[in-house]
Design an enzyme around this catalytic site. Structure first.
Site, PDB file in Angstrom:
ATOM      1  N   ALA A 138       0.822  -1.216   0.000  1.00 22.16           N
ATOM      2  CA  ALA A 138       0.000   0.000   0.000  1.00 22.16           C
ATOM      3  C   ALA A 138       0.856   1.266   0.000  1.00 22.16           C
ATOM      4  CB  ALA A 138      -0.938  -0.017   1.193  1.00 22.16           C
ATOM      5  N   HIS A 139       0.205   2.400  -0.116  1.00 23.95           N
ATOM      6  CA  HIS A 139       0.878   3.697  -0.245  1.00 23.95           C
ATOM      7  C   HIS A 139       1.769   4.007   0.950  1.00 23.95           C
ATOM      8  CE1 HIS A 139      -2.959   5.825   1.453  1.00 23.95           C
ATOM      9  NE2 HIS A 139      -2.843   4.613   1.911  1.00 23.95           N
TER      10      HIS A 139
END
Lengths: 350, 350, 350
Positions: free
Chosen positions: B241-242
């Site tokens: 994820a980011h």
């Protein structure tokens, strides 16, 4: 494509009740169908919908007795569900057979060969020495690496990538975005803390009548073949690691994972998001529940397992239920401790 | 490509025993190899296969003493496995180096630049200001967004999509279907129950010697960079994820997920289908078992955890084993309750 | 694109403090920003970074009192975070609007129609009767099957595959590699142990303002429609099975899976790697924890569940904590058994 009720009735040996000239072009559920759609009624539970449906034509059982007038044209047959399903199959067959020819731009190496009645969509890429059978349908954006073989009647949907040397059997369907033959995950730890790649020079062999869902990944073997046996059905987003083997007619639900060198027997059912560690043997007919984590081989046929780590289905469910009762069990222990303490103190006091 | 046994022997400093003119064109396991294939025998456990194999050439240890005659030509070396592995590496190197040139049709923006000896497959798309190093191999259907940078010797397999502004180091391999730099999953809840997108304007930075499997997804940072450090190895269908960071030489198995802003140390091992929640720190050398759910930071190096929520490996396994014994524990409690009740009643009766 | 501090100040109604002619071309975090970047300071906790940042321009709150001189040009506004976020939105809008025109080579069927200001990247494939609205951006390598509809302002990233008959609403974003409308996983077991495919002739309907992450898969309905309702947000690598329905403004994290015919209400939150079995109803506002396995319908609104099988969040957490205490509980039972045994023996001895 539009068909009249009379034409449909002929295809399924049914008899028309109502206007045989009414036409239909697509299918719908009886409770949702629109004008111009064909629906069916098999389960008496849904009979109420028959009197309110907008479907232009409804296939019903011969035995149905109408309780009130209907708007739709009816086609009566011995078994409405079977007749409807056979129409769906014919429809899909026709849709698939219509696809034919080589669209441009596509890329076909000079050494590749193709059978008859092949469809190759635009932006598809066919590498050196690829062999494609008859009636194969390859959708746009598919990549076939060097020496890939594809058997007759196989359908490969948009954007599937098949690496070099992999073999796909006949009557196989592979859905969009799936990757076949990517490198197995093999790295040898080095003294300096880095990892050296172990070359992955095997392939993937997919036998006949296999169906594979979308965005699934099947890694090539380190040496030898990762095997998907005849009739196996794999759903979406599944991981099959290097040198694994999936047995005949085994069914795997979405997001499950099979680790390296594990051999799954035939007629096994694997639930969604289940995981199986490497180098195991899973006996024929095993049922592995959704989200289970299988850490040991299953040696007895037709065993059902669940949980992480997975064990026998019935006792696992009992343990799970008891886990919920743990707060209650803890209270019973505390109560016992109090009583026993009292007994001990009284004894001392005597 | 065909090589004679004598040529292979020269490459690995081995001595030929048998017909040196026999040729091989591919590799096989000793138990499955066909005529025309090269196999090896390192583990004495497999020696029986040596006398039945169809492999044309087998690499064996100098120390091997034949118990009976063999059909295959042998090549004797000090260490059969190492010699075989080095041949595999050379083979893969040659196969990769053969790829060269820009295939048509492909799309290359005028502002993009490429080094020497680059391969760009048909239907690959190179956007504005992309910078591609030397010896880079880009397979068909790859998409590189604006300003993407790719270092020397990197291999990007078919259909990989790399969004704008992402940076890929040197000697990296990315397998088919993987997506790098898609938007992080950031939405701000609004008073009316809807969500407003938080623009994701960071990027992904992949350092050198990283390998990433097939159909994996690595989201761009909201601001800043999602980092994959040097030497990290990621398997298939993984979610990063980011703003996450994966440390040096960390290894992640298939279908694992790392949530936003979590920082994984170096030399960490993450098992398949494991999940790690957001904003955690995972210490160097941690081992996270398959299917674990990590909900707290791991602060001590070289900690092993398992389970959901994950905790210390040994005590977690003990709890798991005890969970199976819950029905038995419940029986013991019931028996105690009976006995204590008897004791109490007897006491009253006295 | 370069903007001066003065231009940026005008866009957000701010006042410049320092050199208004300094230019910025991208965004950065205040702690990492480089020369030429724009940052913001909203949280006083980060104020120290203001005096060391390399950002050329920093947006700050009107109320900020400087403790020492700064290198950067400041722009003072009422709310620094909101001003920064609005700049990000404008930036993304401009970047998206710049995309326009039909790149070659692409494939557009004669019967397809497109609105105004559409971008169609090279190697995109638009089949028969496809209808594309205004301002739609279709990145390279996208596949749209026959009769697909795409509403206004929708963005479809590289390599997305949408099968025939599916409908995508307006203001939708679909990230790279996602597959919409692949066949549902429906196979009827046959007497001979094989499976016969159940034709999947429904579609997928994605309503407005939906965002879908990368490499996610959404299967078409058997008959009827798999529904993704207005405002739903789906992350990467998610599986949505045939005939499922995802409610309005429901948010699903990465690698979760929803099985066939399950109906998820509105404003539901589903954590990463959670799984939901088929044919369930999940009430509005439910929260399903990461890695949970939901096996029963959730009938009460706003219920939080966790675990496999999932049940009530609070009691599930208590059971999980107690599972860790099982070794301790077992010791307490053993101690009780010893004491009770002593009491019994003493009683006998009296």
């Amino acid at each position: 494509m539009q068909f009249s009720a009379a034409q449909v009735a002929m295809l399924i040996n049914g008899s028309v009740e109502g206007d045989g000239s009414v036409t239909v072009g697509s299918f719908g559920k009886i409770e949702e169908a629109q004008k111009g759609q064909l629906a069916f009624l098999a389960n008496p539970k849904y009979e109420d919908y028959l009197y309110s449906t907008c479907a232009s034509v409804v296939i019903v059982n011969n035995t149905l007795e109408l309780r009130q007038p209907v708007q739709s044209t009816l086609i009566r047959v011995a078994d409405a569900y079977t007749a409807f399903a056979s129409l769906l199959h014919k429809y899909q067959e026709i849709m698939t057979q219509q696809l034919s020819g080589i669209q441009e731009p596509s890329y076909v190496a000079l050494t590749a060969s193709m059978g008859e009645n092949v469809f190759l969509g635009a932006f598809a890429y066919v590498s050196e020495n690829v062999k494609i059978g008859n009636n194969v349908k390859i959708f746009p954006g598919v990549f076939l690496g060097n020496n890939v073989q594809v058997g007759d009647n196989t359908i490969i949907h948009a954007g599937v990538k098949i690496y070099h040397d992999c073999k796909v059997g006949a009557n196989v369907t592979i859905h969009a975005g799936t990757v076949i033959g990517s490198d197995g995950f093999g790295f040898a730890p080095q003294a300096d803390g880095t990892y050296q790649k172990v070359p992955q020079i095997g392939n993937v062999v997919i036998e006949d009548y296999v169906e594979i869902g979308a965005n699934t990944t099947i890694d090539r073997a380190t040496i030898g073949s990762t095997m998907i046996r005849t009739g196996a059905k794999l759903d979406n987003l599944i991981q099959i690691a290097h040198n694994a083997e999936i047995g005949k007619n085994t069914v795997i639900a979405a997001q499950a994972g099979v680790s390296g060198s594990t051999k799954i027997g035939s007629h096994v059912q694997i639930g969604g998001q289940a995981g199986i560690v490497g180098h195991l043997q899973i006996a024929d007919g095993s049922r592995i529940n959704a989200q289970s984590g299988v850490t040991k081989s299953i040696k007895t046929k037709n065993t059902a397992v669940t949980g992480t780590p997975a064990f026998d289905y019935t006792s696992s469910l009992r343990s799970q239920a008891m886990t919920r009762n743990l707060p209650d069990m803890e209270k019973r222990i505390a109560e016992l401790e109090k009583l026993v303490q009292q007994l001990i103190e009284e004894r001392v006091n005597i």
